[in-house]
Design a protein around this motif. Structure first.
Motif, mmCIF file in Angstrom:
data_model
loop_
_atom_site.group_PDB
_atom_site.id
_atom_site.type_symbol
_atom_site.label_atom_id
_atom_site.label_comp_id
_atom_site.label_asym_id
_atom_site.label_seq_id
_atom_site.Cartn_x
_atom_site.Cartn_y
_atom_site.Cartn_z
ATOM 1 N N GLU A 106 0.846 -1.214 0.000
ATOM 2 C CA GLU A 106 0.000 0.000 0.000
ATOM 3 C C GLU A 106 0.872 1.251 0.000
ATOM 4 O O GLU A 106 0.691 2.161 -0.819
ATOM 5 N N GLU A 107 1.835 1.303 0.940
ATOM 6 C CA GLU A 107 2.685 2.492 1.031
ATOM 7 C C GLU A 107 3.644 2.582 -0.161
ATOM 8 O O GLU A 107 3.971 3.687 -0.613
ATOM 9 N N ALA A 108 4.086 1.428 -0.651
ATOM 10 C CA ALA A 108 4.947 1.432 -1.832
ATOM 11 C C ALA A 108 4.194 2.046 -3.015
ATOM 12 O O ALA A 108 4.734 2.904 -3.728
ATOM 13 N N THR A 109 2.941 1.631 -3.192
ATOM 14 C CA THR A 109 2.116 2.166 -4.280
ATOM 15 C C THR A 109 1.960 3.676 -4.145
ATOM 16 O O THR A 109 2.004 4.412 -5.146
ATOM 17 N N SER A 110 1.795 4.145 -2.912
ATOM 18 C CA SER A 110 1.656 5.581 -2.673
ATOM 19 C C SER A 110 2.907 6.336 -3.131
ATOM 20 O O SER A 110 2.810 7.402 -3.757
ATOM 21 N N GLY A 115 2.607 -1.216 -10.851
ATOM 22 C CA GLY A 115 1.840 -2.348 -11.378
ATOM 23 C C GLY A 115 2.110 -3.621 -10.603
ATOM 24 O O GLY A 115 1.189 -4.376 -10.262
ATOM 25 N N LYS A 116 3.376 -3.858 -10.279
ATOM 26 C CA LYS A 116 3.764 -5.048 -9.512
ATOM 27 C C LYS A 116 3.131 -5.013 -8.115
ATOM 28 O O LYS A 116 2.597 -6.028 -7.636
ATOM 29 N N SER A 117 3.196 -3.861 -7.447
ATOM 30 C CA SER A 117 2.612 -3.740 -6.107
ATOM 31 C C SER A 117 1.092 -3.917 -6.144
ATOM 32 O O SER A 117 0.505 -4.560 -5.262
#
Length: 293
Positions: free
Chosen positions: A56-60, A79-81
């Motif tokens: 979630e935080e990585a996507t952010s 996309g991977k996350s």
């Protein structure tokens, strides 16, 4: 200056490279505190969070970069996350943008394939497998996915070919053994299938599908006692398991036992009722047979 954002970023980047993830995050947060638009710090933070499975935080982090500029690596990692978060349609959307710019981007093709497979779009997923295999014909992960799709679409010969390629590269790739046994059974190589199922069950003795399909294969070989023993090991005793067990008992002339097996379920499935009716008829219980029909 110890507070110089450029020097702090280099320190955070080096800490990330040597695997000190938490220390790196602390330093990168200092960089972003002084400059929240620092692209490299955001990207490195996103990579660390992704490696820690904090998707979630990585996507952010990747989204913040993409709000500012077109950034291929951020698109891929977002996309991977998203794939790992189960947001498969959104994952495909972002990975397609990478592939529009770099059609041969293998990692994006792989995660797009996995996402399409998860969405049940098997033909599209298999088309992507073929693109990947043109780039790397011996990629075990892609061969495995292609084999899974082939099995789901009853293309057992194609699946068998892929599994044999995997095992020729890595004979210890135990995850393929169940599928290997299944494909051998489906293509008429039943004795060999039993041997492969046994190898797999030595590793995973309670594997539901391996026990079920070993039992079915034994049944097809008219080894009914062995088949029954196999079905009895299957947990849970699902309807299809009970039906196969009853069928083997009937082949041995154990009609009362077969009926008792089917009575364990209150299913009104037509095939079960027909099976019960047949047994009652054989036993001379014609009224009960008629009631089932």
């Amino acid at each position: 200056s110890p507070n110089n954002p450029g020097i702090l970023y280099q320190k955070g980047h080096l800490l990330m490279k040597i695997g000190r993830s938490q220390d790196a995050l602390g330093v990168l947060d200092l960089v972003l505190k002084s400059n929240r638009n620092h692209i490299d710090a955001l990207f490195d933070k996103g990579l660390i969070l992704e490696s820690l499975e904090n998707y979630e935080e990585a996507t952010s982090c990747f989204s913040q970069i993409l709000d500012k500029k077109f950034h291929i690596n951020s698109l891929y990692h977002k996309g991977k996350s998203l794939f790992h978060l189960g947001k498969l349609e959104s994952a495909v959307y972002h990975l397609d943008q990478v592939l529009e710019a770099i059609p041969s981007h293998k990692e994006s093709l792989l995660y797009k394939t996995k996402s399409l497979f998860g969405l049940g779009l098997l033909k599209d997923a298999q088309d992507n497998c073929q693109k990947l295999l043109k780039l790397d014909e011996n990629n075990i992960e892609v061969l495995y996915i292609d084999a899974e799709i082939s099995i789901k679409t009853a293309k057992y010969e194609n699946a068998l070919m892929n599994i044999e390629k995997i095992l020729s590269q890595n004979p210890q790739y135990k995850e393929t053994l169940y599928y290997f046994g299944l494909c051998l059974a489906k293509t008429g190589k039943k004795e060999q299938a039993i041997s492969i199922f046994d190898n797999f069950l030595a590793i995973y003795p309670t594997h539901f599908d391996a026990l079920l399909h070993k039992g079915i294969t034994l049944q097809q070989l008219s080894k009914f006692e062995e088949a029954i023993s196999c079905f009895e090991r299957v947990t849970p005793q699902r309807l299809d398991v009970l039906r196969h067990k009853a069928e083997s008992l009937m082949c041995l002339g154990k009609y009362e036992d077969a009926l008792g097996c089917l009575e364990k379920t209150e299913s009104t499935d037509n095939d079960v009722l027909l099976q019960k009716a047949t047994i009652h008829s054989i036993l001379g219980n014609y009224e009960k047979s008629s009631a089932c029909i």
